[in-house]
Design a protein around this motif. Structure first.
Motif, PDB file in Angstrom:
ATOM      1  N   GLY A 147       0.778  -1.219  -0.080  1.00  0.00           N
ATOM      2  CA  GLY A 147       0.117   0.002   0.011  1.00  0.00           C
ATOM      3  C   GLY A 147       0.762   1.332  -0.101  1.00  0.00           C
ATOM      4  N   ARG A 148       0.619   2.106   1.115  1.00  0.00           N
ATOM      5  CA  ARG A 148       1.181   3.450   1.008  1.00  0.00           C
ATOM      6  C   ARG A 148       2.725   3.102   1.283  1.00  0.00           C
ATOM      7  NH1 ARG A 148      -2.939   6.326   5.460  1.00  0.00           N
ATOM      8  NH2 ARG A 148      -4.680   6.531   3.724  1.00  0.00           N
ATOM      9  N   ASP A 149       3.117   2.024   1.931  1.00  0.00           N
ATOM     10  CA  ASP A 149       4.433   2.118   1.950  1.00  0.00           C
ATOM     11  C   ASP A 149       5.478   1.851   0.874  1.00  0.00           C
ATOM     12  OD1 ASP A 149       4.438   2.256   4.927  1.00  0.00           O
ATOM     13  OD2 ASP A 149       4.332   0.133   5.232  1.00  0.00           O
ATOM     14  N   ALA A 150       4.699   0.938  -0.067  1.00  0.00           N
ATOM     15  CA  ALA A 150       5.173   0.908  -1.358  1.00  0.00           C
ATOM     16  C   ALA A 150       5.222   2.177  -2.247  1.00  0.00           C
ATOM     17  CB  ALA A 150       4.480  -0.215  -2.131  1.00  0.00           C
ATOM     18  N   SER A 151       4.112   2.702  -2.176  1.00  0.00           N
ATOM     19  CA  SER A 151       3.914   4.220  -3.045  1.00  0.00           C
ATOM     20  C   SER A 151       5.242   5.346  -2.510  1.00  0.00           C
ATOM     21  CB  SER A 151       2.757   4.567  -2.839  1.00  0.00           C
ATOM     22  OG  SER A 151       2.207   5.148  -1.758  1.00  0.00           O
ATOM     23  N   GLN A 204       8.540   4.035  -3.970  1.00  0.00           N
ATOM     24  CA  GLN A 204       8.439   4.155  -5.351  1.00  0.00           C
ATOM     25  C   GLN A 204       8.777   5.827  -5.454  1.00  0.00           C
ATOM     26  OE1 GLN A 204       4.863   2.595  -6.486  1.00  0.00           O
ATOM     27  NE2 GLN A 204       5.591   0.771  -6.804  1.00  0.00           N
ATOM     28  N   ALA A 205       7.968   6.595  -4.739  1.00  0.00           N
ATOM     29  CA  ALA A 205       8.184   8.093  -4.888  1.00  0.00           C
ATOM     30  C   ALA A 205       9.743   8.535  -4.546  1.00  0.00           C
ATOM     31  CB  ALA A 205       7.484   9.053  -4.030  1.00  0.00           C
ATOM     32  N   LEU A 206      10.228   7.790  -3.608  1.00  0.00           N
ATOM     33  CA  LEU A 206      11.624   8.206  -2.949  1.00  0.00           C
ATOM     34  C   LEU A 206      12.629   7.640  -4.227  1.00  0.00           C
ATOM     35  CD1 LEU A 206      13.697   8.919  -0.940  1.00  0.00           C
ATOM     36  CD2 LEU A 206      13.612   6.591  -0.085  1.00  0.00           C
ATOM     37  N   ALA A 207      12.096   6.589  -5.026  1.00  0.00           N
ATOM     38  CA  ALA A 207      13.210   6.092  -6.213  1.00  0.00           C
ATOM     39  C   ALA A 207      13.036   7.193  -7.275  1.00  0.00           C
ATOM     40  CB  ALA A 207      12.868   4.850  -6.399  1.00  0.00           C
TER      41      ALA A 207
END
Length: 113
Positions: A81-85, A88-91
């Motif tokens: 969920g939010r942790d994955a997003s 991804q945003a950090l990357a």
């Protein structure tokens, strides 16, 4: 280890109906040497094992599976969920220094007090 590899060599050779003499001739060693390999009395060199595997139409893994120390891969947490997003945003942050600053901030916030 040598005994296990030798037993597998012997089993594969026999399953193909190949004599020790024929296998030895095919890979360039004597049948006595094949006997020593099969009994685990002589360690088989990797290059020779590659020739044996090719001649017996078997992958190297057939001879080596489970031989030697086994290493377990460390379990990694799965992001949802939010942790994955967030990851991804950090990357997607292009500036290397900004990305490093965020990582430092996250590590600082997650340290035990």
């Amino acid at each position: 280890m040598d005994v296990v590899v030798g037993l597998r060599l012997c089993a594969r050779r026999r399953s193909l109906g190949l004599s020790q003499r024929k296998l030895g001739e095919a890979i360039g060693v004597s049948f006595q040497q094949i006997q020593r390999y099969e009994r685990g009395m002589t360690r088989i060199a990797v290059a020779t094992l590659v020739r044996v595997a090719a001649e017996l139409d078997a992958p190297l893994s057939f001879f080596l599976e489970g031989v030697g120390p086994q290493r377990q891969e460390p379990e990694q947490e799965t992001l949802h969920g939010r942790d994955a997003s967030i990851a991804q945003a950090l990357a997607r942050i292009e500036d290397r220094k900004v990305r490093a600053a965020f990582r430092t901030l996250i590590r600082a916030l997650t340290r035990p007090v």
